[in-house]
Design a protein around this motif. Structure first.
Motif, short mmCIF file in Angstrom:
data_model
loop_
_atom_site.label_atom_id
_atom_site.label_comp_id
_atom_site.label_asym_id
_atom_site.label_seq_id
_atom_site.Cartn_x
_atom_site.Cartn_y
_atom_site.Cartn_z
N GLU A 109 0.83 -1.21 0.00
CA GLU A 109 0.00 0.00 0.00
C GLU A 109 0.87 1.26 0.00
O GLU A 109 0.56 2.24 -0.69
N LYS A 110 1.94 1.24 0.79
CA LYS A 110 2.82 2.41 0.83
C LYS A 110 3.44 2.69 -0.53
O LYS A 110 3.52 3.83 -0.98
N MET A 111 3.89 1.62 -1.18
CA MET A 111 4.51 1.79 -2.50
C MET A 111 3.50 2.30 -3.52
O MET A 111 3.80 3.20 -4.32
N ASP A 112 2.29 1.75 -3.49
CA ASP A 112 1.25 2.16 -4.43
C ASP A 112 0.85 3.62 -4.22
O ASP A 112 0.62 4.37 -5.18
N ILE A 113 0.77 4.03 -2.94
CA ILE A 113 0.39 5.41 -2.63
C ILE A 113 1.45 6.39 -3.14
O ILE A 113 1.13 7.44 -3.70
#
Length: 453
Positions: free
Chosen positions: A101-105
């Protein structure tokens, strides 16, 4: 009209919220500084703005430049917001243990994301520290933020977060508890609060696999303390310049499991959806409860949002795989409930050993029950087959009945797990569960180990 000129002006002035059920055993007023109310959903928004503005002021960051930083995700988000508003490009270098999720955000807000391995030394050229520095050297008109040693990090919290907490508690705060990663939050807030009242205690939350606690207590940087851990956002295998150990009264360490479990508890018991470091902070707070008195005002800081961990701490499968899910595994049916619908793979007495080997390969299993028209009559195990092959290279063309061992024991669905465990031995690596109606399922040693909490 009341409006902000851009999103950066909404950073700060986050609420202080009283915690209730989750801290019921603490005899003090416990307040959470909920930093998810920042536009980037974390405390890191504050120092992202400060670091960039200070770099602009002294010429380290020039118009149209590229910002480069190694981040666990939240600092990257804060930097991305500032980069968008001010017109900079951003490259975020992140370790592979951070949530998807952090990478996608980060990608969603325009950052280029470079992923590096976690389990390497900080000096390894593959580490996210080394990769960040290398990219900064190779990229024209770039600026390497280095939040660990960039003192604008702690200065942001000295100028903003500390004064907010002091004002919101009307100067009645007695303890500040926070997870320690780069050290900016604990040092900046701690410095401001101790200047107002030297008696305020500053406690850092550390994790197993990090060097902070032992270094603070002994002055020894013990590399034996360093190993891979799951908890995100806190702990380090380096000593960042932003960590001012003289301001910190003590550390307590929290396990990966406790951090994950309490991250979920905060959401379920307080309705506050926050991240992994918040769970570590609450468990650490409970470990420190003997330090708090009835009249104390304890402030704990919640760094970021739970939305960045929906694929990890808030995912039952992820928690179960690591033995973090608090389930009561008491019976045979509990062990197999997640794969009870899978067909039992068997081999018949007259089939060849090669057939059993092929089935083991296809289904990635190590034990297979042997059946004939009367039911279960034996078993084969990959270890036994290997031993037979060593003794006789032609064994693959022999019928199973010539190499099979004793049949696996059979238990009922309601058999206590303790009784099932006793059936495993050097001679027996599996147990069958009677599902009724002539159907069975298999329990292996791997299943039992996976059920241990």
């Amino acid at each position: 009209m009341d409006f902000s000129n851009n999103i950066l002006e909404t950073i700060g002035n986050t609420p202080l919220v009283k915690l209730n059920k989750i801290v019921a055993e603490i005899d003090a007023l416990v307040l959470a500084k909920v930093e998810t109310f920042n536009p980037g959903n974390s405390v890191k928004d504050r120092m992202a703005v400060k670091m960039i503005e200070d770099a602009e002021a002294d010429g380290r960051l020039k118009p149209g430049g590229t910002i480069i930083e190694g981040t666990s995700g939240n600092t990257g988000m804060g930097l991305a917001l500032v980069a968008i508003v001010k017109g900079y490009k951003l490259i975020c270098v992140i370790s592979d243990k951070q949530s998807k999720e952090k990478m996608d955000i980060l990608r969603a807000v325009g950052a280029k994301v470079v992923v590096c391995p976690t389990d390497v030394e900080p000096t390894d050229p593959r580490s996210y520290y080394s990769v960040s520095k290398r990219l900064a050297e190779e990229t024209p008109n770039s600026w390497y933020v280095n939040q660990y040693d960039n003192m604008s990090n702690s200065l942001a919290h000295y100028e903003q977060t500390g004064p907010e907490i002091w004002k919101q508690t009307d100067g009645k705060i007695t303890h500040f508890v926070v997870g320690v990663g780069t050290g900016g939050t604990i040092s900046g807030v701690g410095k401001y609060l101790k200047e107002q009242n030297p008696n305020i205690k500053i406690w850092g939350i550390d994790t197993y696999g990090s060097v902070f606690k032992k270094y603070h207590e002994t002055g020894i940087f013990d590399e034996n303390e360093i190993y891979s851990y799951i908890t995100e956002g806190i702990g380090e295998d380096i000593l960042p310049k932003n960590v001012d150990f003289s301001l910190i009264d003590g550390f307590t360490k929290v396990t990966d499991k406790d951090a994950a479990v309490y991250t979920r508890k905060i959401a379920l018991e307080e309705g506050i959806f926050v991240g992994n470091s918040a769970g570590a902070c609450i468990k650490g707070l409970l470990q420190l409860k003997e330090h708090f008195k009835p009249d104390d005002v304890v402030v704990v800081l919640f760094h970021d949002s739970g939305s960045r961990y929906v694929g990890k701490m808030f995912n039952d499968d992820w928690m179960r795989e690591r033995g973090f899910l608090e389930e009561n595994i008491t019976k045979a049916e509990d062990v197999i409930k997640d794969h009870i619908d899978k067909e039992l793979i068997v081999v018949r007495t007259e089939e060849l050993v090669s057939h059993a080997i092929e089935r083991m390969r296809k289904y990635k299993i190590s034990q297979i029950p042997v059946v004939d028209i009367n039911g279960f009559v034996g078993s084969v195990d990959e270890t036994d087959l290997f031993r037979s092959y060593v003794e006789d290279k032609n064994v693959a063309e022999k019928p199973i009945k010539e190499v099979m061992g004793k049949p696996f024991p059979i238990v009922k669905l309601g058999t206590p797990i303790e009784e099932v465990s006793k059936l495993f031995s050097k001679e027996n690596d599996a147990v069958l569960v009677d599902l009724g109606n002539g159907h069975h399922h298999i329990i292996t040693k791997y299943d039992i180990i996976g059920a241990i909490k």
